[in-house]
Design a protein around this motif. Structure first.
Motif, PDB file in Angstrom:
ATOM      1  N   HIS A  26      66.327 -65.081  39.628  1.00 34.65           N
ATOM      2  CA  HIS A  26      66.194 -66.232  40.819  1.00 34.65           C
ATOM      3  C   HIS A  26      65.016 -66.956  40.840  1.00 34.65           C
ATOM      4  CE1 HIS A  26      66.896 -67.940  44.466  1.00 34.65           C
ATOM      5  NE2 HIS A  26      66.008 -67.405  44.890  1.00 34.65           N
ATOM      6  N   ASN A  27      63.670 -66.150  40.522  1.00 31.25           N
ATOM      7  CA  ASN A  27      62.299 -66.733  40.515  1.00 31.25           C
ATOM      8  C   ASN A  27      62.262 -67.409  39.205  1.00 31.25           C
ATOM      9  OD1 ASN A  27      61.825 -65.938  43.210  1.00 31.25           O
ATOM     10  ND2 ASN A  27      61.078 -63.999  42.608  1.00 31.25           N
ATOM     11  N   ARG A  29      64.091 -68.810  37.054  1.00 29.13           N
ATOM     12  CA  ARG A  29      65.047 -70.062  36.981  1.00 29.13           C
ATOM     13  C   ARG A  29      64.263 -71.272  37.514  1.00 29.13           C
ATOM     14  NH1 ARG A  29      70.911 -68.086  38.809  1.00 29.13           N
ATOM     15  NH2 ARG A  29      71.141 -70.600  38.911  1.00 29.13           N
ATOM     16  N   ARG A  30      63.471 -71.105  38.586  1.00 28.81           N
ATOM     17  CA  ARG A  30      62.750 -72.010  39.135  1.00 28.81           C
ATOM     18  C   ARG A  30      61.549 -72.296  38.466  1.00 28.81           C
ATOM     19  NH1 ARG A  30      62.639 -70.163  45.621  1.00 28.81           N
ATOM     20  NH2 ARG A  30      64.866 -69.885  45.966  1.00 28.81           N
ATOM     21  N   VAL A  31      60.950 -71.811  37.294  1.00 28.16           N
ATOM     22  CA  VAL A  31      59.863 -72.426  36.656  1.00 28.16           C
ATOM     23  C   VAL A  31      60.025 -73.607  36.187  1.00 28.16           C
ATOM     24  CG1 VAL A  31      58.268 -71.755  34.847  1.00 28.16           C
ATOM     25  CG2 VAL A  31      59.122 -69.686  36.354  1.00 28.16           C
ATOM     26  N   CYS A  32      60.845 -73.904  35.319  1.00 33.28           N
ATOM     27  CA  CYS A  32      61.189 -75.162  34.887  1.00 33.28           C
ATOM     28  C   CYS A  32      62.594 -75.286  34.517  1.00 33.28           C
ATOM     29  CB  CYS A  32      60.207 -75.246  33.630  1.00 33.28           C
ATOM     30  SG  CYS A  32      60.745 -74.161  32.132  1.00 33.28           S
ATOM     31  N   LYS A  33      62.997 -76.535  34.154  1.00 32.46           N
ATOM     32  CA  LYS A  33      64.748 -76.961  33.841  1.00 32.46           C
ATOM     33  C   LYS A  33      65.137 -76.256  32.628  1.00 32.46           C
ATOM     34  CE  LYS A  33      64.569 -81.538  36.179  1.00 32.46           C
ATOM     35  NZ  LYS A  33      64.827 -82.976  36.031  1.00 32.46           N
ATOM     36  N   ASN A  36      65.752 -72.795  33.394  1.00 35.31           N
ATOM     37  CA  ASN A  36      66.768 -72.573  34.276  1.00 35.31           C
ATOM     38  C   ASN A  36      68.279 -72.823  33.594  1.00 35.31           C
ATOM     39  OD1 ASN A  36      68.246 -72.391  36.721  1.00 35.31           O
ATOM     40  ND2 ASN A  36      68.202 -74.760  36.483  1.00 35.31           N
ATOM     41  N   ASN A 126      70.178 -63.571  41.583  1.00 40.13           N
ATOM     42  CA  ASN A 126      69.396 -64.214  43.024  1.00 40.13           C
ATOM     43  C   ASN A 126      68.435 -62.980  43.710  1.00 40.13           C
ATOM     44  OD1 ASN A 126      70.666 -66.624  42.731  1.00 40.13           O
ATOM     45  ND2 ASN A 126      72.064 -66.255  44.539  1.00 40.13           N
TER      46      ASN A 126
END
Length: 210
Positions: A26-27, A29-33, A36, A126
């Motif tokens: 969950h975390n 996937r937020r680092v970069c596109k 993700n 998630n």
């Protein structure tokens, strides 16, 4: 687009991502596109299975004070068991369990309240966040049906059963649920009715690989 990890070849960076714990996705996937996009691909999880580093869990309904009120998860890798967050609805009765696209999908069977969706999803990527309610089945009342999942395509098929709560009205209807789109579609009726009452007390646990 740049490398996955600055200073490392992409093949090494991918090996690092493959070995992360599912709960951290969950975390991550937020680092970069790009990260993700990689973590959304079915091929990524197929590679985890091939390398035998996927996390295996058995999910089942758990009774508290004699009442089924939550889902318990047994981790085969760590030999440990824990409960998922409570589902914000009564979960007594018969449910179908499926694991599709890293989601545990519960579909209510017997005596589903037709005013609610009767579909709940838990995304293991998630990091322990809550359940989400899925789209309503395109029928007012359906009991004693059979279901099967196509994990590769992210689909769950629901067929047959009964059109009322007396189990006297077998139906030929068939539906398909797209997990990623949270959408039901109506399929053509089957050629025959299916009396599926015999399997009403099955499908209360499922093996998950992530």
């Amino acid at each position: 687009m740049g490398s996955l990890f600055p200073g490392l070849p992409d093949e090494i960076g991918l090996e690092c991502l493959l070995r992360l714990e599912l709960k951290s996705f969950h975390n991550v996937r937020r680092v970069c596109k790009r990260w993700n996009a990689i973590l959304k691909k079915p091929k990524f999880y197929q590679e985890r299975k091939r390398l035998k580093i996927s996390e295996q869990r058995i999910c089942m309904l758990q009774k508290v004070d004699g009442i089924c009120d939550r889902v318990a998860v047994y981790d085969l890798n760590k030999n440990s068991c824990k409960s998922l967050p409570p589902i914000p609805t009564q979960i007594n009765g018969v449910w179908h369990f499926h694991f599709v696209k890293q989601n545990l999908v519960l579909i209510k069977d017997v005596f589903c309240d037709s005013t609610r969706s009767c579909v709940w999803l838990y995304d293991f990527r998630n990091g322990g966040l809550n359940w989400r309610e899925g789209a309503k089945m395109p029928v007012g009342l359906q009991n004693g049906f059979a279901s099967a999942a196509d994990e590769h395509r992210g689909l769950i098929y629901v067929v047959g059963g009964f059109g009322d709560d007396t189990f006297n009205s077998p139906v030929r209807s068939a539906f398909v649920y797209n997990v990623e789109e949270d959408k039901w579609d109506v399929l053509p009726d089957m050629n025959t009715y299916l009396d599926l009452l015999f399997r009403c007390f099955c499908g209360r646990q499922v093996l998950c690989n992530g």
